[in-house]
Scaffold this motif. Sequence first.
Motif, PDB file in Angstrom:
ATOM      1  N   VAL A 107      -4.668   9.755  -2.549  1.00 51.75           N
ATOM      2  CA  VAL A 107      -4.202   8.812  -2.295  1.00 51.75           C
ATOM      3  C   VAL A 107      -4.659   8.695  -0.558  1.00 51.75           C
ATOM      4  N   SER A 108      -5.335   8.262  -0.146  1.00 55.57           N
ATOM      5  CA  SER A 108      -5.521   7.405   1.260  1.00 55.57           C
ATOM      6  C   SER A 108      -5.315   6.211   1.545  1.00 55.57           C
ATOM      7  N   VAL A 109      -4.849   5.830   2.778  1.00 53.86           N
ATOM      8  CA  VAL A 109      -5.229   4.054   2.752  1.00 53.86           C
ATOM      9  C   VAL A 109      -5.465   3.502   4.014  1.00 53.86           C
ATOM     10  N   ALA A 110      -6.452   2.481   4.058  1.00 52.10           N
ATOM     11  CA  ALA A 110      -7.314   1.358   4.897  1.00 52.10           C
ATOM     12  C   ALA A 110      -6.412   0.029   4.815  1.00 52.10           C
ATOM     13  N   GLU A 111      -6.304  -0.270   6.322  1.00 53.21           N
ATOM     14  CA  GLU A 111      -5.393  -1.645   7.121  1.00 53.21           C
ATOM     15  C   GLU A 111      -6.194  -2.555   7.259  1.00 53.21           C
ATOM     16  N   SER A 112      -7.843  -2.471   6.431  1.00 50.84           N
ATOM     17  CA  SER A 112      -8.359  -3.572   7.272  1.00 50.84           C
ATOM     18  C   SER A 112     -10.015  -3.234   6.480  1.00 50.84           C
ATOM     19  N   GLY A 113     -10.699  -4.158   5.531  1.00 48.68           N
ATOM     20  CA  GLY A 113     -11.823  -4.233   5.742  1.00 48.68           C
ATOM     21  C   GLY A 113     -13.038  -3.029   6.026  1.00 48.68           C
ATOM     22  N   LYS A 114     -12.830  -3.037   7.244  1.00 45.24           N
ATOM     23  CA  LYS A 114     -13.896  -2.250   8.210  1.00 45.24           C
ATOM     24  C   LYS A 114     -13.820  -0.880   8.319  1.00 45.24           C
ATOM     25  N   GLU A 115     -12.410  -0.789   8.001  1.00 43.49           N
ATOM     26  CA  GLU A 115     -11.961   0.621   7.732  1.00 43.49           C
ATOM     27  C   GLU A 115     -12.087   1.051   7.166  1.00 43.49           C
ATOM     28  N   SER A 169       1.314  -1.283  -0.340  1.00 43.78           N
ATOM     29  CA  SER A 169      -0.407  -0.476  -0.334  1.00 43.78           C
ATOM     30  C   SER A 169       0.774   0.994  -0.540  1.00 43.78           C
ATOM     31  N   THR A 170       2.220   1.420   0.845  1.00 43.72           N
ATOM     32  CA  THR A 170       3.281   2.488   1.018  1.00 43.72           C
ATOM     33  C   THR A 170       3.301   2.824  -0.626  1.00 43.72           C
ATOM     34  N   MET A 171       3.870   1.662  -1.564  1.00 45.98           N
ATOM     35  CA  MET A 171       4.575   1.430  -3.159  1.00 45.98           C
ATOM     36  C   MET A 171       3.182   1.855  -3.635  1.00 45.98           C
ATOM     37  N   MET A 172       2.171   1.544  -3.798  1.00 47.84           N
ATOM     38  CA  MET A 172       0.750   2.256  -4.006  1.00 47.84           C
ATOM     39  C   MET A 172       0.477   3.663  -4.160  1.00 47.84           C
ATOM     40  N   LYS A 173       1.001   4.435  -2.750  1.00 48.77           N
ATOM     41  CA  LYS A 173       0.631   5.160  -2.424  1.00 48.77           C
ATOM     42  C   LYS A 173       1.590   6.791  -2.977  1.00 48.77           C
TER      43      LYS A 173
END
Length: 223
Positions: free
Chosen positions: A29-37, A15-19
């Motif tokens: 770009v924003s990132v969530a580390e779980s499905g719920k988030e 995710s860091t690479m893609m962001k």
Amino acid sequence: MPQKILIIDDDKKISTMMKRGLTYEGYKVSVAESGKEGLLKVLEESPDLVILDVMMPGMDGLEVCRRLRNDGNIPILMVTARDAISDRVKGLETGADDYLIKPFAFEELVARIKALLRRTADEEKDVLQFSDLRLDLKTRMAIRGEREIELSTTEFDLLHLLMRNPKRVLTKELIMEAVWGIDYGGESNVLEVYIGYLRRKLEQEGEPRLIHTVRGTGYVLKE
């Protein structure tokens, strides 16, 4: 305004690479580390596209995709290490718009994103509709049945937010930030006042209520 992409992936390295790369390409770009988030961020940020990993602990990508597709038409690009045909078919049948196998070349990721966003732009609607209520995004006017309703700028922004998220309970904090801005320092009851304005306009001819109060939380657009 840059287009917004949400990455839902528990692999921080990926995710860091893609962001980093997508930010360089000009996306927000924003990132969530779980499905719920991820589901919460979709509601809060209204991204233009979601990059969704399939294999996540807890709520996996297929379930996230299913829930997103039930609530709207946001473009979903699934990424996964599973390369079996059956896995790809399952992802697409769940509602994904495209499927990319890890590891992938960053150039291909960008190409897939551009294609999905271009397709979405071609299909973008000028009118949102819920029940017998329509919102014309060009004229910024609401139509209830055959009755045209003029809206102030704030009334339009508030109704637009609700109609982009039908049947979802929106918290007061989320609505205030989206419509009035995070630094708003005016009257504390401004949201209640404008909900009242909208209700009076939308229910002027005795039509059923569509904007409902959820006590202690916020508001929801539902029949």
